[in-house]
Write a protein that holds these residues in place. Structure first.
Motif, PDB file in Angstrom:
ATOM      1  N   MET A 133       0.920  -1.228   0.036  1.00  0.00           N
ATOM      2  CA  MET A 133       0.007   0.034   0.105  1.00  0.00           C
ATOM      3  C   MET A 133       0.935   1.296   0.136  1.00  0.00           C
ATOM      4  O   MET A 133       0.287   2.196  -0.445  1.00  0.00           O
ATOM      5  N   ALA A 134       2.126   1.282   0.693  1.00  0.00           N
ATOM      6  CA  ALA A 134       2.980   2.636   0.548  1.00  0.00           C
ATOM      7  C   ALA A 134       3.553   2.866  -0.741  1.00  0.00           C
ATOM      8  O   ALA A 134       3.798   3.825  -0.990  1.00  0.00           O
ATOM      9  N   VAL A 135       3.358   1.993  -1.873  1.00  0.00           N
ATOM     10  CA  VAL A 135       3.518   2.201  -3.312  1.00  0.00           C
ATOM     11  C   VAL A 135       2.345   2.111  -4.181  1.00  0.00           C
ATOM     12  O   VAL A 135       2.333   2.149  -5.371  1.00  0.00           O
ATOM     13  N   ALA A 136       1.137   1.826  -3.717  1.00  0.00           N
ATOM     14  CA  ALA A 136      -0.014   1.781  -4.671  1.00  0.00           C
ATOM     15  C   ALA A 136      -0.498   2.915  -5.013  1.00  0.00           C
ATOM     16  O   ALA A 136      -0.086   4.187  -4.577  1.00  0.00           O
ATOM     17  N   GLU A 137      -1.398   2.977  -5.978  1.00  0.00           N
ATOM     18  CA  GLU A 137      -1.999   4.047  -6.480  1.00  0.00           C
ATOM     19  C   GLU A 137      -3.129   4.493  -5.950  1.00  0.00           C
ATOM     20  O   GLU A 137      -4.260   4.064  -6.250  1.00  0.00           O
ATOM     21  N   PRO A 163      -4.297   7.627  -2.863  1.00  0.00           N
ATOM     22  CA  PRO A 163      -3.948   9.086  -2.394  1.00  0.00           C
ATOM     23  C   PRO A 163      -2.912   9.131  -1.588  1.00  0.00           C
ATOM     24  O   PRO A 163      -2.610   8.246  -0.710  1.00  0.00           O
ATOM     25  N   THR A 164      -2.104  10.192  -1.829  1.00  0.00           N
ATOM     26  CA  THR A 164      -0.744  10.194  -1.043  1.00  0.00           C
ATOM     27  C   THR A 164      -0.839  10.146   0.383  1.00  0.00           C
ATOM     28  O   THR A 164       0.033   9.193   1.190  1.00  0.00           O
ATOM     29  N   ALA A 165      -1.919  10.468   1.129  1.00  0.00           N
ATOM     30  CA  ALA A 165      -2.051  10.448   2.301  1.00  0.00           C
ATOM     31  C   ALA A 165      -2.296   8.924   2.932  1.00  0.00           C
ATOM     32  O   ALA A 165      -1.340   8.704   3.888  1.00  0.00           O
ATOM     33  N   ALA A 166      -2.859   8.232   2.249  1.00  0.00           N
ATOM     34  CA  ALA A 166      -2.760   6.721   2.608  1.00  0.00           C
ATOM     35  C   ALA A 166      -1.586   6.175   2.458  1.00  0.00           C
ATOM     36  O   ALA A 166      -1.333   5.248   3.044  1.00  0.00           O
ATOM     37  N   ARG A 167      -0.760   6.614   1.391  1.00  0.00           N
ATOM     38  CA  ARG A 167       0.539   6.022   1.163  1.00  0.00           C
ATOM     39  C   ARG A 167       1.579   6.133   2.170  1.00  0.00           C
ATOM     40  O   ARG A 167       2.385   5.382   2.795  1.00  0.00           O
ATOM     41  N   GLU A 168       1.424   7.526   2.769  1.00  0.00           N
ATOM     42  CA  GLU A 168       2.112   8.082   3.777  1.00  0.00           C
ATOM     43  C   GLU A 168       1.745   7.209   5.257  1.00  0.00           C
ATOM     44  O   GLU A 168       2.686   6.960   6.167  1.00  0.00           O
ATOM     45  N   THR A 169       0.480   6.895   5.471  1.00  0.00           N
ATOM     46  CA  THR A 169       0.177   6.157   6.324  1.00  0.00           C
ATOM     47  C   THR A 169       0.890   4.951   6.381  1.00  0.00           C
ATOM     48  O   THR A 169       1.251   4.439   7.608  1.00  0.00           O
ATOM     49  N   ALA A 182     -12.673   3.089  17.825  1.00  0.00           N
ATOM     50  CA  ALA A 182     -12.353   4.755  17.724  1.00  0.00           C
ATOM     51  C   ALA A 182     -11.361   5.040  18.543  1.00  0.00           C
ATOM     52  O   ALA A 182     -10.813   6.198  18.472  1.00  0.00           O
ATOM     53  N   ALA A 183     -10.704   4.283  19.192  1.00  0.00           N
ATOM     54  CA  ALA A 183      -9.294   4.574  20.042  1.00  0.00           C
ATOM     55  C   ALA A 183      -8.184   4.382  19.231  1.00  0.00           C
ATOM     56  O   ALA A 183      -7.146   4.807  19.328  1.00  0.00           O
ATOM     57  N   VAL A 184      -8.210   3.944  17.794  1.00  0.00           N
ATOM     58  CA  VAL A 184      -7.237   3.889  16.855  1.00  0.00           C
ATOM     59  C   VAL A 184      -7.258   4.993  15.935  1.00  0.00           C
ATOM     60  O   VAL A 184      -8.480   5.648  15.483  1.00  0.00           O
ATOM     61  N   PRO A 185      -6.243   5.710  15.447  1.00  0.00           N
ATOM     62  CA  PRO A 185      -6.355   6.879  14.449  1.00  0.00           C
ATOM     63  C   PRO A 185      -7.225   6.174  13.218  1.00  0.00           C
ATOM     64  O   PRO A 185      -6.700   5.065  12.778  1.00  0.00           O
ATOM     65  N   PRO A 186      -8.010   6.973  12.625  1.00  0.00           N
ATOM     66  CA  PRO A 186      -9.110   6.849  11.721  1.00  0.00           C
ATOM     67  C   PRO A 186      -8.281   6.244  10.334  1.00  0.00           C
ATOM     68  O   PRO A 186      -8.625   5.206   9.894  1.00  0.00           O
ATOM     69  N   GLN A 187      -7.089   6.952  10.172  1.00  0.00           N
ATOM     70  CA  GLN A 187      -6.321   6.615   9.148  1.00  0.00           C
ATOM     71  C   GLN A 187      -5.620   5.489   8.964  1.00  0.00           C
ATOM     72  O   GLN A 187      -5.197   4.761   8.024  1.00  0.00           O
TER      73      GLN A 187
END
Ligand code: ZN
Ligand code: ZN
Length: 311
Positions: free
Chosen positions: A112-116, A118-124, A149-154
């Protein structure tokens, strides 16, 4: 005969429980089929971008599942104990996880870090690759405890995706015969998690029967219709669908506990997949939310407080 006499009671329209196949484990191609379904649903959909992202995430899940190493099964002693006490054998909250789940996660994150996406998802994804093991384990605990809900949504969908792979692997490696019906009909007999949705089958001896689909391990287990899957109440169950649809997806709503679960009617569309089509019908969730009803089970790709971007 009065009107009341003609109202069916749960179980009346079905064969006795003993004659019904009560469990379907997911196939080892679960995530490939899910990815295919996301791809079919995405074009022209208001959440197309999001569904496209999930198609790629499901692809990565399939790759992780395909490469999963064999893991030690629960001991015969554990199996006997669970059977005797009517407990889920692979209980997601009680059973300790093999660290192999994090290797599956690492593979998913590398893809997922190199998938097509959104940039934000790749960075996450790239960020999670560097996260401490203890932090990953903590987030997994929250998700499995129903406290996403205790985990960051992204971050939540990536962690949840890896946990799904791990539990599907464990369940399918054991096979159906080791699992038994639980007294609590509303939780997964394999892992004890809540259902993401229900499916009404359209073919064979299961035609017309309702199976609940596990939010974690995708096992389907039988539960009679016209019964709340959350509190098992049978009075006043009502069904809602979106205007302008063919009624293939309906929300089954209970006045007792004020929750609902979506049901997918495969006779209306047999290509539907329990998790993908649940996400493709978020408009129905919004309608139910406006009516003051809460979902009875999570969809782990979806963060409870997270926004889904349209487009
Ligand atoms: Zn399960
Ligand atoms: Zn209820």
């Amino acid at each position: 005969m009065s009107m009341a006499d003609r109202i069916l009671k749960p179980g009346e329209i079905e064969a006795p429980a003993g004659e019904i196949r009560f469990l379907f484990l997911p196939g080892r191609d679960l995530f490939a089929r899910r990815a295919e379904r996301f791809r079919l649903l995405a074009p022209g959909h208001s959440l197309g971008g999001y569904l496209g992202f999930l198609a790629l995430l499901a692809d990565a899940q399939q790759e992780a599942l395909d490469g999963f190493p064999p893991l030690p099964p629960p001991t015969l002693e554990e199996q006997t104990l669970c059977r005797e006490q009517g407990m889920p054998l692979l209980d997601a909250r009680l059973r300790s996880r093999n660290r192999a789940w994090r290797e599956g996660l690492a593979l998913i994150l590398r893809r997922m870090a190199v998938a097509e996406v959104p940039t934000a998802a790749r960075e996450t994804a790239a960020g999670l690759l560097c996260a401490a093991e203890s932090r990953l384990e903590e987030m997994a605990d929250w998700i499995l405890a129903g406290e996403s809900a205790a985990v960051p949504p992204q971050e939540s969908p990536f962690i949840a995706a890896a946990l799904q792979v791990y539990w599907v692997h464990m369940a399918t490696a054991l096979g159906e015969h080791v699992f038994v019906r639980l007294e609590a009909g509303g939780v997964c007999p394999v892992c004890g998690s809540a259902p993401a949705s229900g499916v009404v089958h359209a073919h064979g001896s299961e035609q017309g029967l309702r199976y609940l689909s596990c939010s974690l391990c995708a096992t389907q287990w039988h539960m009679v219709r016209l019964k709340c899957s959350s509190c098992e109440a049978t009075e006043g169950i009502a069904y809602y669908s979106l205007e302008g649809t063919n009624g293939a997806v309906k929300a089954e709503s209970c006045p007792d506990c004020n929750t609902y679960l979506k049901l997918l009617y495969l006779d209306k569309d047999n290509r539907m997949e329990a998790t993908a089509d649940d996400l493709a019908t978020l408009a129905l969730d919004m309608l139910m939310d406006e009516a003051g009803k809460a979902r009875s089970g999570p969809n782990l790709y979806l963060h409870p407080g997270g926004e889904v971007e349209e487009g």
